[in-house]
Design a protein around this motif. Sequence first.
Motif, PDB file in Angstrom:
ATOM      1  N   GLU A 181      -3.246  -0.626 -13.754  1.00 53.69           N
ATOM      2  CA  GLU A 181      -2.355  -0.349 -13.091  1.00 53.69           C
ATOM      3  C   GLU A 181      -1.876   0.725 -13.788  1.00 53.69           C
ATOM      4  N   LYS A 183       0.556   3.289 -15.356  1.00 50.06           N
ATOM      5  CA  LYS A 183       2.033   4.031 -15.076  1.00 50.06           C
ATOM      6  C   LYS A 183       2.819   5.405 -15.483  1.00 50.06           C
ATOM      7  N   THR A 209      -2.828   5.574 -10.269  1.00 47.05           N
ATOM      8  CA  THR A 209      -1.818   4.432 -10.150  1.00 47.05           C
ATOM      9  C   THR A 209      -0.670   5.744 -11.104  1.00 47.05           C
TER      10      THR A 209
END
Length: 567
Positions: A181, A183, A209
């Motif tokens: 994930e 970011k 993500t």
Amino acid sequence: MALFNLSSVSDALQDVSDDTKGVSFVGLARKWETEENVKEVVEAINKCPHLNFLNLEGNTLGCEAAKHIGEALKKHPEFKRAIWKDLFTGRMKTEIPPALIDLSQGIMFANAQLTVLDLSDNALGPNGMTGLVDLIKSSSCYSLEELRLMNCGLGITGAKMLAKSLGECYKGSVIAGKPMELKVFAAGRNRLENDGAKALSAVFEDIQTLEEITIPQNGIYHQGMAALAEALKKNPNMKIINFNDNTITSRGAEVLAEAFYAIENLIEINLGDCLLKDEGGQTLSDVLADCHPDLEVVNLSGNEIGPEVGIALANSMGPKESLKKFLLDSNQFGDEGVEQIQQIMEDFGKLDVLSIEDDEGLADDEDCDEENDETEEGEEEEDYEEENEDDEEVVITGVSNLSESKFETSLDNSILLNSTKIDEDDPVAEFCNAKEPKLVDFEKITDEDKLIAIKDFLSNATEDDYLTHLVFTILKLSSISEESKEAQQIALELFKEAFEYAKTKDRLKSVRNFFLIQLGLLKSEEKMFKPKYDIKSCRAALENAINNNSIPDEEKTIFECFLNAAK
């Protein structure tokens, strides 16, 4: 993360809460070379009961010291944040990969789960990436949330290596049942160009993500922006976009506008110095008027935008209740245009968030933006590509400038050995002095022991020139080594002698870097230089020398990094 003044090892330990426990030596300008002078870092790591982070920013780390830090990291599976900005100041590019490998091995051995990896402001280049790829594609990065590689000189090749590693990491994380994930991705000032942007965009489309992408000053044109725009559409949580100082133009603005309609949570857009002009500015004005009510920062400075579009932008941004900064500096509004834009923002009660300084005045001509975009983009892209046509390999500093002998300035050919003792018809002399090695010339050497014959010939060189000619002879033998096992065996013996001799003269780095240049693994500072030998055969001979222990252990890892990266 609290700051501190380091007076002892205990000062390096940060212990406030679980998320802020760790070790910091930030900004101390330490030069860590040996086990002894990196002892303070190792002790601090060993004494930290919960090593959440290790901040080594603003120091310089050598290979031996990195190995000891890597060993210390093996004891910390809880390690999460590697903050290693500005960590290799003054280091040769060949020193960085093995140092990164040792640090990475410590993390991977501990099975630590990184959330932050920050190596910004290090001259990594593609060479440095060879030391990072194993870590990035490993399970230790399945948990990665922030990857920061600002100002690392990656180039197109480094970007592709990074994209491949990230892609493998993501696929592995999916198979493991815990998809990555990521970011935050920050890689400004890396000369990614269109090809690098495209390679990374393909990975971003899979990850989906991202919340922040920061890639200013990367020589990206509208083709690269088109790929990035597609990736943005697949990342609905995107909040911060910084494409400052890339050549987006109106065509890039069109594809970005489509992406902006697809993502709804933007709070910051930085498209300053992107040559948007009126057409690109109007395109963005339209999309910003329709959506993104929570925008806080918008930077459209330095885009050659005229007064009408500037007024349209002001009207689209004025109603944004969360707006904190609206930058329109260095455009072409003229005095009257500036006053009108200021009045609009004042009417919305937002004059204090507007920056509209250093206006360049109205444009002299009213040529079509699209025509200007095509002309300027074509010229700039052509110039950029001509200037950087060999940018797939990073320039190494300090090789051809060492001036220790003729060695570093003899990249194209060995200098003929001058001695009255040398018979011009000697086949050994003919082979060793040939501009291009040929098997037929090697086979003309009729001596029963060709190795001794070649060594005898090289012994005619002066002490200053001996290493130069020895290395070139190795390259010539290596170039035909796939055709001749005898040449391969002689090269093997001479590799060993070259490095042993170089060690006595404190010239290991010179020899190593020279081989790397001649084998096409590092770029020479001489722009016109091109390797003249059979690179495939020479690399195979080098691998043979590594496997047969003809090269010192301290050099093996470096050569292996470059050879593996080239495969």
